[in-house]
Write a protein that holds these residues in place. Structure first.
Motif, PDB file in Angstrom:
ATOM      1  N   TRP A  55     -10.584   9.735   3.181  1.00 39.69           N
ATOM      2  CA  TRP A  55     -10.937   8.540   2.409  1.00 39.69           C
ATOM      3  C   TRP A  55     -10.309   7.287   3.012  1.00 39.69           C
ATOM      4  O   TRP A  55     -10.940   6.236   3.063  1.00 39.69           O
ATOM      5  CB  TRP A  55     -10.514   8.690   0.945  1.00 39.69           C
ATOM      6  CG  TRP A  55     -11.485   9.474   0.132  1.00 39.69           C
ATOM      7  CD1 TRP A  55     -11.364  10.765  -0.279  1.00 39.69           C
ATOM      8  CD2 TRP A  55     -12.756   9.029  -0.348  1.00 39.69           C
ATOM      9  NE1 TRP A  55     -12.473  11.141  -0.992  1.00 39.69           N
ATOM     10  CE2 TRP A  55     -13.339  10.092  -1.053  1.00 39.69           C
ATOM     11  CE3 TRP A  55     -13.454   7.820  -0.252  1.00 39.69           C
ATOM     12  CZ2 TRP A  55     -14.582   9.990  -1.661  1.00 39.69           C
ATOM     13  CZ3 TRP A  55     -14.696   7.708  -0.868  1.00 39.69           C
ATOM     14  CH2 TRP A  55     -15.251   8.787  -1.561  1.00 39.69           C
ATOM     15  N   ARG A  56      -9.060   7.410   3.458  1.00 38.41           N
ATOM     16  CA  ARG A  56      -8.386   6.250   4.047  1.00 38.41           C
ATOM     17  C   ARG A  56      -9.135   5.781   5.292  1.00 38.41           C
ATOM     18  O   ARG A  56      -9.376   4.581   5.464  1.00 38.41           O
ATOM     19  CB  ARG A  56      -6.930   6.616   4.394  1.00 38.41           C
ATOM     20  CG  ARG A  56      -6.133   5.460   4.976  1.00 38.41           C
ATOM     21  CD  ARG A  56      -4.704   5.866   5.270  1.00 38.41           C
ATOM     22  NE  ARG A  56      -4.581   6.990   6.181  1.00 38.41           N
ATOM     23  CZ  ARG A  56      -4.786   6.911   7.502  1.00 38.41           C
ATOM     24  NH1 ARG A  56      -5.125   5.775   8.059  1.00 38.41           N
ATOM     25  NH2 ARG A  56      -4.640   7.982   8.264  1.00 38.41           N
ATOM     26  N   ALA A  73       0.086   1.811   2.227  1.00 37.43           N
ATOM     27  CA  ALA A  73       1.421   1.817   1.606  1.00 37.43           C
ATOM     28  C   ALA A  73       1.692   0.490   0.907  1.00 37.43           C
ATOM     29  O   ALA A  73       2.158   0.463  -0.235  1.00 37.43           O
ATOM     30  CB  ALA A  73       2.487   2.107   2.664  1.00 37.43           C
ATOM     31  N   ARG A  74       1.392  -0.602   1.586  1.00 35.03           N
ATOM     32  CA  ARG A  74       1.601  -1.926   0.974  1.00 35.03           C
ATOM     33  C   ARG A  74       0.715  -2.102  -0.253  1.00 35.03           C
ATOM     34  O   ARG A  74       1.162  -2.599  -1.289  1.00 35.03           O
ATOM     35  CB  ARG A  74       1.311  -3.028   1.991  1.00 35.03           C
ATOM     36  CG  ARG A  74       2.401  -3.244   3.017  1.00 35.03           C
ATOM     37  CD  ARG A  74       2.171  -4.499   3.840  1.00 35.03           C
ATOM     38  NE  ARG A  74       0.893  -4.511   4.541  1.00 35.03           N
ATOM     39  CZ  ARG A  74       0.672  -3.933   5.730  1.00 35.03           C
ATOM     40  NH1 ARG A  74       1.652  -3.316   6.364  1.00 35.03           N
ATOM     41  NH2 ARG A  74      -0.513  -3.996   6.298  1.00 35.03           N
ATOM     42  N   GLU A  75      -0.534  -1.714  -0.141  1.00 39.07           N
ATOM     43  CA  GLU A  75      -1.507  -1.898  -1.227  1.00 39.07           C
ATOM     44  C   GLU A  75      -1.177  -1.041  -2.450  1.00 39.07           C
ATOM     45  O   GLU A  75      -1.343  -1.482  -3.583  1.00 39.07           O
ATOM     46  CB  GLU A  75      -2.910  -1.565  -0.717  1.00 39.07           C
ATOM     47  CG  GLU A  75      -4.018  -1.757  -1.713  1.00 39.07           C
ATOM     48  CD  GLU A  75      -4.333  -3.214  -1.991  1.00 39.07           C
ATOM     49  OE1 GLU A  75      -4.861  -3.496  -3.083  1.00 39.07           O
ATOM     50  OE2 GLU A  75      -4.067  -4.070  -1.137  1.00 39.07           O
ATOM     51  N   SER A  82       5.227   4.860  -0.381  1.00 38.61           N
ATOM     52  CA  SER A  82       5.782   4.735   0.966  1.00 38.61           C
ATOM     53  C   SER A  82       4.873   5.365   2.019  1.00 38.61           C
ATOM     54  O   SER A  82       4.126   6.312   1.729  1.00 38.61           O
ATOM     55  CB  SER A  82       7.162   5.390   1.042  1.00 38.61           C
ATOM     56  OG  SER A  82       7.052   6.793   1.066  1.00 38.61           O
ATOM     57  N   ARG A  83       4.939   4.820   3.218  1.00 37.19           N
ATOM     58  CA  ARG A  83       4.151   5.373   4.324  1.00 37.19           C
ATOM     59  C   ARG A  83       4.549   6.816   4.581  1.00 37.19           C
ATOM     60  O   ARG A  83       3.699   7.656   4.891  1.00 37.19           O
ATOM     61  CB  ARG A  83       4.339   4.529   5.587  1.00 37.19           C
ATOM     62  CG  ARG A  83       3.483   5.009   6.737  1.00 37.19           C
ATOM     63  CD  ARG A  83       3.510   4.013   7.897  1.00 37.19           C
ATOM     64  NE  ARG A  83       2.760   4.547   9.008  1.00 37.19           N
ATOM     65  CZ  ARG A  83       3.320   5.215  10.035  1.00 37.19           C
ATOM     66  NH1 ARG A  83       4.623   5.390  10.086  1.00 37.19           N
ATOM     67  NH2 ARG A  83       2.567   5.682  11.001  1.00 37.19           N
ATOM     68  N   ALA A 142      -6.124   4.494  -6.767  1.00 33.75           N
ATOM     69  CA  ALA A 142      -6.460   3.150  -7.239  1.00 33.75           C
ATOM     70  C   ALA A 142      -6.617   2.193  -6.059  1.00 33.75           C
ATOM     71  O   ALA A 142      -7.543   1.378  -6.019  1.00 33.75           O
ATOM     72  CB  ALA A 142      -5.401   2.647  -8.203  1.00 33.75           C
ATOM     73  N   ALA A 143      -5.725   2.297  -5.089  1.00 32.93           N
ATOM     74  CA  ALA A 143      -5.798   1.407  -3.922  1.00 32.93           C
ATOM     75  C   ALA A 143      -7.040   1.676  -3.091  1.00 32.93           C
ATOM     76  O   ALA A 143      -7.596   0.759  -2.481  1.00 32.93           O
ATOM     77  CB  ALA A 143      -4.539   1.572  -3.062  1.00 32.93           C
TER      78      ALA A 143
END
Length: 115
Positions: free
Chosen positions: A63-64, A75-77, A81-82, A106-107
């Protein structure tokens, strides 16, 4: 106990539950489980994602990549954590705790059950 739901105790002491499929599907949907009950459900997942998962990629990674977002950006969104994203992608479907999967879903704008 609900009508139509039965419990079976195995000789090892495990308790199994038997229930009508419609009841199971309602419970699964409420729990956020991802079940392809027929072809219509499978059509909701883009072909690129299905193929990647079928070829062994974790659902989160598939999906990513489909959303064209890096692990760092995700990770930011998401606030996850990464390192956690890397662990979930390495472990595969259902990995990670529920809260992390919820934030990642959600992101990525997908159901939690998809990862």
């Amino acid at each position: 106990m609900d009508r139509g739901v039965q419990q079976i105790v195995t000789p090892q002491g495990d308790v199994l539950v038997v229930m009508p499929l419609a009841h199971f599907e309602r419970l699964s949907a409420a729990a956020g489980m991802f079940i392809f009950s027929d072809e219509r459900d499978a059509e909701a997942v883009p072909a690129e994602v299905r193929v990647a998962i079928d070829e062994g990629e974790s659902p989160l990674a598939a999906w990513r990549r489909y959303r064209a977002i890096s692990q760092s950006a995700l990770a930011r969104e998401s606030g996850v954590s990464r390192f956690t994203i890397m662990r979930i992608e390495a472990a595969g479907a259902g990995a990670g705790n529920r809260q992390s999967r919820k934030l990642l879903a959600a992101a990525l704008d997908i159901p939690v059950s998809a990862i």
